[in-house]
Write an enzyme that holds these catalytic residues in place. Structure first.
Site, PDB file in Angstrom:
ATOM      1  N   CYS A  71      71.969  14.681  54.052  1.00 19.64           N
ATOM      2  CA  CYS A  71      71.687  14.660  55.406  1.00 19.64           C
ATOM      3  C   CYS A  71      71.831  12.939  55.751  1.00 19.64           C
ATOM      4  O   CYS A  71      71.096  12.275  55.126  1.00 19.64           O
ATOM      5  CB  CYS A  71      70.105  15.058  55.546  1.00 19.64           C
ATOM      6  SG  CYS A  71      69.503  14.611  57.333  1.00 19.64           S
ATOM      7  N   GLU A 109      73.618  24.535  53.586  1.00 16.29           N
ATOM      8  CA  GLU A 109      71.991  24.277  53.170  1.00 16.29           C
ATOM      9  C   GLU A 109      71.670  22.761  53.361  1.00 16.29           C
ATOM     10  O   GLU A 109      72.452  21.904  53.237  1.00 16.29           O
ATOM     11  CB  GLU A 109      72.014  24.655  51.696  1.00 16.29           C
ATOM     12  CG  GLU A 109      70.504  24.678  51.211  1.00 16.29           C
ATOM     13  CD  GLU A 109      70.159  23.368  50.533  1.00 16.29           C
ATOM     14  OE1 GLU A 109      69.013  23.264  49.969  1.00 16.29           O
ATOM     15  OE2 GLU A 109      71.205  22.564  50.385  1.00 16.29           O
ATOM     16  N   ARG A 154      59.206  24.916  48.647  1.00 13.63           N
ATOM     17  CA  ARG A 154      60.403  24.343  48.842  1.00 13.63           C
ATOM     18  C   ARG A 154      61.041  25.049  50.028  1.00 13.63           C
ATOM     19  O   ARG A 154      61.639  26.105  50.098  1.00 13.63           O
ATOM     20  CB  ARG A 154      61.495  24.686  47.522  1.00 13.63           C
ATOM     21  CG  ARG A 154      62.420  23.691  47.903  1.00 13.63           C
ATOM     22  CD  ARG A 154      63.610  23.748  46.585  1.00 13.63           C
ATOM     23  NE  ARG A 154      64.596  22.950  46.642  1.00 13.63           N
ATOM     24  CZ  ARG A 154      64.555  21.613  46.093  1.00 13.63           C
ATOM     25  NH1 ARG A 154      63.454  21.269  45.430  1.00 13.63           N
ATOM     26  NH2 ARG A 154      65.414  20.923  45.907  1.00 13.63           N
ATOM     27  N   ARG A 156      63.539  24.749  53.364  1.00 11.95           N
ATOM     28  CA  ARG A 156      65.242  24.247  53.422  1.00 11.95           C
ATOM     29  C   ARG A 156      65.777  24.971  54.562  1.00 11.95           C
ATOM     30  O   ARG A 156      65.375  26.402  54.867  1.00 11.95           O
ATOM     31  CB  ARG A 156      66.036  24.724  52.195  1.00 11.95           C
ATOM     32  CG  ARG A 156      65.754  23.733  50.773  1.00 11.95           C
ATOM     33  CD  ARG A 156      66.197  22.406  51.285  1.00 11.95           C
ATOM     34  NE  ARG A 156      66.049  21.621  50.196  1.00 11.95           N
ATOM     35  CZ  ARG A 156      65.147  20.531  49.832  1.00 11.95           C
ATOM     36  NH1 ARG A 156      63.908  20.963  50.526  1.00 11.95           N
ATOM     37  NH2 ARG A 156      64.845  19.873  49.037  1.00 11.95           N
TER      38      ARG A 156
END
Length: 323
Positions: A71, A109, A154, A156
Site C-alpha cells: 500500500c 489483497e 487479522r 484484510r
C-alpha cells in the site's frame, strides 16, 4: 485456469488458489530470501526481480492475476494525467500488467487501512482504474478468525474483479464460519524449543514485568513498551513483519519451560499454512518472521478462490446448456 502472482512473497495467495484447481504458471517477487522459501514449496517459474523492470511481453498469457501489492500513497493529480506519471507506485505496475495481459479475473489483497488511506483517495483510484479496464469489482474486509478458522485477529481487504459481468454477479464472498481451532492447536505450550526463543532476566530488562503479568498458558501476551497486554480474546494479535526484531508488540506466551516468543513455524501455522510447508534451515530467523508477517491467511484466500472457481464454472455450465 492459468494464473500468475505478483508480489508473491512465499506464495500464500498462490497456494490458496492452487488448492482450488487453478494452475499457477509464473510468479514475481523482489525479495531474494522470500524467493528461496517460495521455490522450496512451488515448482513453477519464479522471477526474482523488481516488477518495474519486467516487460509485460515476458509474462505468460493468463486467465487470472493475483497480487498482494504494498500500500503506497500516490498523487491523484498525477493519476489524472495517466498512471505513467505514477510509475513508481506499485499498484500501477499491477494496472500495467492488467492492461497488457487482459486476464479475465483479478484478485488483490491488502491491509484493511487501504480503504481509508489518504482520505479514501488511494482506494478510489484503485477501483476507478479497475473499472476503466473493464473489470466489475467486489471487495470486502474479512477477518481470519471469522472466515479462515484461524485463531489470529487479522483483517484484510480482498478485491475481486471480473471482465465477465455474469461471473461477477455469480461471485460472492464466503460466509463466516465457526472458529474451532484454538491457540493450543497451532502453538506447543508444553514442549521445549530452542533457547533463543525464551525471554530471560539476563536478556530483557523488563523481564520482571513480564513474569508478573504473563500467568496463563492458554493465551498470548504483548509487551507494549511500558506494560504487558493480555489478549483476552484467545486469538493471536495480527502478526507483523518485524516480529524477529524482539521489540514491542511481539506475541509472547507462557510455556512449561518459561516465557517465550512464537517460533517462525508457529507464525506460519497461525497464517494457515500447512504443516508440511517447507522453511529453509539455513536462513536467519528474522527473515522467516518477516516472511510470515508479510504473508496472507491461506484458508481465507482458499475460500475466496473456491467461490471464484464456482462463479466461473457456473458460467461455463450455462454456456453448455444453451449450446
Amino acid at each position: 485456469m492459468k494464473a500468475i502472482g505478483l508480489f508473491a512473497g512465499v506464495g500464500g495467495i498462490e497456494l490458496g488458489f492452487e488448492q482450488n484447481g487453478f494452475d499457477i504458471i509464473w510468479a514475481n517477487e523482489i525479495d531474494e530470501k522470500a524467493s528461496v522459501t517460495y521455490k522450496l514449496n512451488h515448482d513453477h517459474q519464479l522471477v526474482t526481480e523488481d516488477i518495474n523492470n519486467i516487460d509485460s511481453k515476458t509474462i505468460p498469457d493468463i486467465d487470472v492475476l493475483l497480487a498482494g501489492f504494498p500500500c503506497q500513497a500516490f498523487s491523484v493529480a498525477g493519476y489524472r494525467k495517466g498512471f505513467e506519471d505514477e510509475r513508481g507506485n506499485l499498484f500501477f505496475q499491477v494496472a500495467r500488467v492488467l492492461r497488457d495481459k487482459r486476464p479475465s479475473i483479478v484478485f488483490l489483497e491488502n491491509v484493511k487501512n487501504l480503504v481509508g488511506h489518504d482520505g479514501g483517495n488511494t482506494f478510489r483510484v484503485i477501483l476507478e482504474t479497475l473499472n476503466q479496464y473493464g473489470y466489475f469489482v467486489k471487495h470486502k474486509v474479512l477477518n481470519a478468525s471469522e472466515y479462515g478458522n484461524v485463531p489470529q485477529n487479522r483483517e484484510r481487504i480482498y478485491i475481486v474483479g471480473f471482465l465477465d459481468e455474469h461471473a461477477y454477479k455469480n461471485f460472492k464472498f464466503p460466509d463466516p464460519i465457526p472458529l474451532t481451532k484454538t491457540l493450543n492447536d497451532v502453538i506447543d505450550f508444553d514442549s521445549k524449543v530452542d533457547d533463543k526463543y525464551y525471554y530471560t532476566k539476563e536478556k530483557y530488562k523488563f523481564y520482571d514485568q513480564l513474569q508478573e503479568a504473563i500467568v496463563r498458558k492458554d493465551t498470548l501476551y504483548q509487551w507494549r513498551r511500558v506494560y504487558v497486554r493480555e489478549n483476552k480474546s484467545n486469538l493471536c494479535p495480527t502478526l507483523t513483519a518485524n516480529m524477529g526484531t524482539g521489540g514491542h508488540n511481539v506475541p509472547l506466551l507462557l510455556s512449561k519451560y518459561g516465557i517465550r516468543k512464537l517460533t517462525p513455524r508457529e507464525c506460519f501455522l497461525l497464517q494457515g499454512f500447512p504443516e508440511d510447508f517447507i522453511l529453509p534451515n539455513d536462513m536467519a530467523q528474522s527473515h522467516l518472521y518477516k516472511q510470515a508477517g508479510n504473508s496472507v491467511v491461506v484458508p481465507v484466500v482458499s475460500r475466496i478462490a473456491k467461490n471464484i472457481y464456482e462463479a466461473v464454472s457456473d458460467i461455463e455450465k450455462e454456456k453448455y446448456i444453451i449450446a
